[in-house]
Design a protein around this motif. Structure first.
Motif: not given
Length: 727
Positions: A286-294, A297-304, A438-441, A446-451
């Motif tokens: 509900a509160d996830a935002v779009a990933e700003t760094d493409p 997003a690509r690294l997180k979007s893989s099935a691997e 890596q990120r500070a918080d 983000t949406v890319s974290d949801l899977p």
């Protein structure tokens, strides 16, 4: 409400006076009168049965479940009958065998004599009504479809498949009402289209449910119509999909889309389909935002990357390499590394981490008790020793450290805040990629974290479940202890009163028995917890706008449908980030092994005038795009003008059109009203409007993404398209 018999079902306007000829409609009027009588009787009977079920005792176990299911079934059927009345009927068909016409409805309806007044649209008997064509009449002479307005027939159209189909019983305007319905005004919700399902769409709706069926089609081909009606059809007609087998999950692209289609499934008499977006599958969505760094997003979007979650969890399931001495009031017990390993192996394959924890703990206690070779100093029994071990703070601390309760958010957050942990779980990543992730918080989702959160939660299970189970066991144990004391007191009282002989001995045996102790425990103190409605497993999953899903997002859905029974609806040409593979290549890569393809190529929604301008937009970047062929013309050209004309144009359109819905796409400053929506191209996907106004479409972006956004936005219009630019 059903129509009074004296009114008649037909209310044709003066311009259709020829269609009111008694030779054309008298047979229908008589049949509708019979339907009205049957509906009145059926509603009364169902209401009586529902009242009786509600008054009946609730019962226990299976009896209670069956009663609830029957109440739900009766309530849903009553709701549909009361909602539609006579307009349950979609149309009729006449077979070449000379039999009476067969009337097709949203539901089946049979009168008290056993006469079938309506056949359910999902039944095999109704298939020719939707599937017959002039090339393949499927045994039909003619077919009639009705157009209902406020419970009365305002138009109808006949299709004849043989010369015998005329015979004075058909209105010779063939598909005029159908074409007119395509250009009808839109509303905030998708209008009812069941009566106008076409043969190409119906073939897909009725296809089997084994494996994955891909429905590829361009704008206006009815992909969403197919997806929704297929959901209702499979749930009703396919024994592998019914409610007791897991039911159907319907996944749409965004919330405005789900709001738009929310009335379709109830109108089909089906309220058992679970609908959601991918965000809804995860609490953090509900509160996830779009990933700003493409690149992130690509690294997180893989099935691997999703599979890395397994390694992240296994890190916490490694047995300790060192032993420890466990002290009890009677002795000291050595817990070796091998003992730890044996206990950890007790976890059942496939068990969630947090739920397997109790299995490991119980095995650990059993190993320690067995090491005592029975009673120990002081006469402690195995049960007493086990209770002491449970309360041993040092042992509990060591176990909590060895197999901790884990939260999905903490596990995934650690990947983005502990580089060494991420390198361990995803060794294929380069040092630069690890640094970039890596990120500070760590838990700024983000949406890319949801899977990844979803995979972690599925693998870990709910930590509260384990805590709740321990609390429940503690409640029951305390009750059993109290009941054991009660039993002892009753036995002492029986002995003191001189109860002996068979009756006295029987009482003592009964009170000492385990069954008595269990029956005296009140398990109602243990609260029941409702399962997550979207967790699955489901028997079938329908995905609309599926071309947008990443490999990681596909894993979210595959987890919920082990049978891999899917309907996958989309258009490769509408993929904002490109879709270079074929459907087979994409789906095989993410985990599907049985894939069938179907294609829809007729555009029922978008007028020729609009498609003539939209087609070059998408072909400029995707020459092989599946651009459908429009079957109608609105006679209204595409309008081009300056952005300054936006307000005046909308005011003029609203004044000239008492109904209908418009949409402004591309102007974030424009505020939505009751009849004019303001959306981005992405949120307009899957929707349709009478009028669409594009504001500076060249600013939507460059390359494939920009072209797709312009193409999608242009093809939302069913009547008129206006393109406004700043220069």
């Amino acid at each position: 409400m059903t129509q009074p018999l004296t009114t008649g079902a037909f209310d044709l306007p003066e311009r259709l006076a020829a269609k009111a000829d008694p030779a054309l409609i008298d047979g229908d009027e008589k049949h509708f009168a019979a339907i009205a009588r049957c509906l009145e009787q059926t509603i009364a009977e169902l209401t009586e049965r529902l009242d009786a079920e509600r008054r009946a005792p609730g019962g226990m176990g299976r009896q209670a479940m069956d009663r609830d299911a029957e109440i739900h079934r009766l309530t849903a059927r009553l709701r549909t009958l009361r909602r539609f009345g006579l307009d349950l009927c979609l149309g009729r068909m006449v077979g070449a065998d000379g039999a009476e016409p067969v009337y097709v409805g949203r539901l089946g309806l049979t009168d008290s004599t056993g006469r079938r007044l309506l056949v359910d649209w999902r039944s095999p008997a109704a298939e020719p009504f939707f599937g017959a064509t002039h090339a393949n009449p499927m045994g039909l002479v003619s077919r009639r479809r009705y157009r209902w307005t406020d419970g009365r027939i305002s138009d109808y159209w006949d299709e004849v498949f043989t010369p015998d189909g005329l015979a004075g019983h058909a209105a010779l305007d063939d598909q005029s009402a159908f074409i007119a319905s395509l250009g009808g005004t839109r509303s905030p919700r998708m209008r009812d289209v069941l009566g106008t399902i076409q043969a190409d769409q119906d073939a897909v709706i009725r296809a089997g449910s084994r494996g994955a069926l891909v429905v590829d089609g361009g704008p206006g081909t009815g992909k969403t119509v197919v997806a929704l009606h297929r959901s209702a059809y499979l749930l009703h007609s396919d024994p592998r999909v019914g409610h007791r087998r897991g039911g159907v999950l319907f996944v749409g692209p965004h919330r405005p889309y789900l709001a738009y289609v929310s009335d379709v499934l109830p109108s089909l008499g089906e309220e058992g389909v679970q609908t959601c977006t991918l965000r809804d599958l995860v609490a953090e969505g509900a509160d996830a935002v779009a990933e700003t760094d493409p690149e992130v997003a690509r690294l997180k979007s893989s099935a691997e990357m999703v599979k890395a979650i397994e390694k992240a969890v296994r890190f916490y399931e490694e047995p300790p390499a060192e032993g420890m001495a466990v002290s009890t009031p009677w002795s000291e017990v050595w817990l070796s590394p091998d003992d730890w390993a044996v206990a950890f192996d007790a976890a059942e394959p496939g068990a969630a981490h947090n739920e397997a924890r109790d299995q490991v703990w119980e095995e650990l206690l059993t190993l320690l008790v067995d090491k005592q070779d029975g009673d120990v100093d002081g006469g402690a029994s195995p049960e007493l020793l086990r209770r002491s071990l449970r309360q041993n703070r040092e042992l509990r601390t060591a176990f909590d450290r060895a197999w901790p309760l884990l939260e999905a958010a903490d596990l995934v957050g650690d990947l983005w805040s502990v580089p060494a942990y991420l390198r361990l779980c995803a060794p294929w990543l380069t040092r630069e990629e690890v640094r970039r992730l890596q990120r500070a918080d760590a838990q700024a989702w983000t949406v890319s974290d949801l899977p990844l959160l979803d995979a972690a939660r599925q693998r870990l299970g709910d930590p509260e479940t384990a805590r709740r189970r321990r609390r429940q066991e503690a409640v029951l144990a305390a009750q059993r202890e109290r009941m054991a004391q009660v039993v002892d007191n009753l036995i002492e009282a029986a002995a003191a009163s001189g109860a002996d002989g068979d009756d006295g001995e029987g009482l003592v045996r009964m009170l000492r028995g385990e069954d008595a102790k269990v029956s005296l425990v009140d398990e109602s103190e243990v609260a029941a917890v409702d399962p997550d409605r979207l967790a699955g497993p489901f028997a079938h999953v329908v995905v609309d706008e599926a071309q947008e899903l990443t490999d990681a997002e596909w894993q979210m859905l595959l987890l919920r449908c082990p049978s891999r029974s899917f309907t996958i609806v989309g258009d490769r040409a509408q993929a904002r980030h490109g879709f270079a593979e074929s459907w087979r290549e994409r789906l095989a890569r993410v985990g599907f092994d049985r894939i069938e393809l179907a294609s829809l190529s007729i555009n029922y929604r978008t007028p020729e005038e609009i498609m003539a301008e939209a087609e070059p937009v998408i072909r400029a970047v995707l020459p092989d795009a599946n651009v459908p062929v429009s079957i109608r013309s609105s006679g209204v050209p595409v309008v081009h003008g300056p952005v300054a004309d936006l307000r005046p144009f909308l005011d003029t359109w609203l004044a000239a059109h008492a109904d209908g819905i418009a949409c402004v796409i591309g102007d974030p400053a424009f505020r939505s009203t009751s009849r004019v929506r303001s959306l981005t191209p992405e949120l307009a996907k899957g929707l349709e409007f009478d009028l669409v106004v594009l504001v500076d479409p060249e600013r939507f972006g460059e390359g494939v993404e920009g072209a797709v956004d312009r193409y999608v936005a242009m093809t939302r219009a069913t009547r008129q398209l206006v393109v406004l630019t700043s220069t």
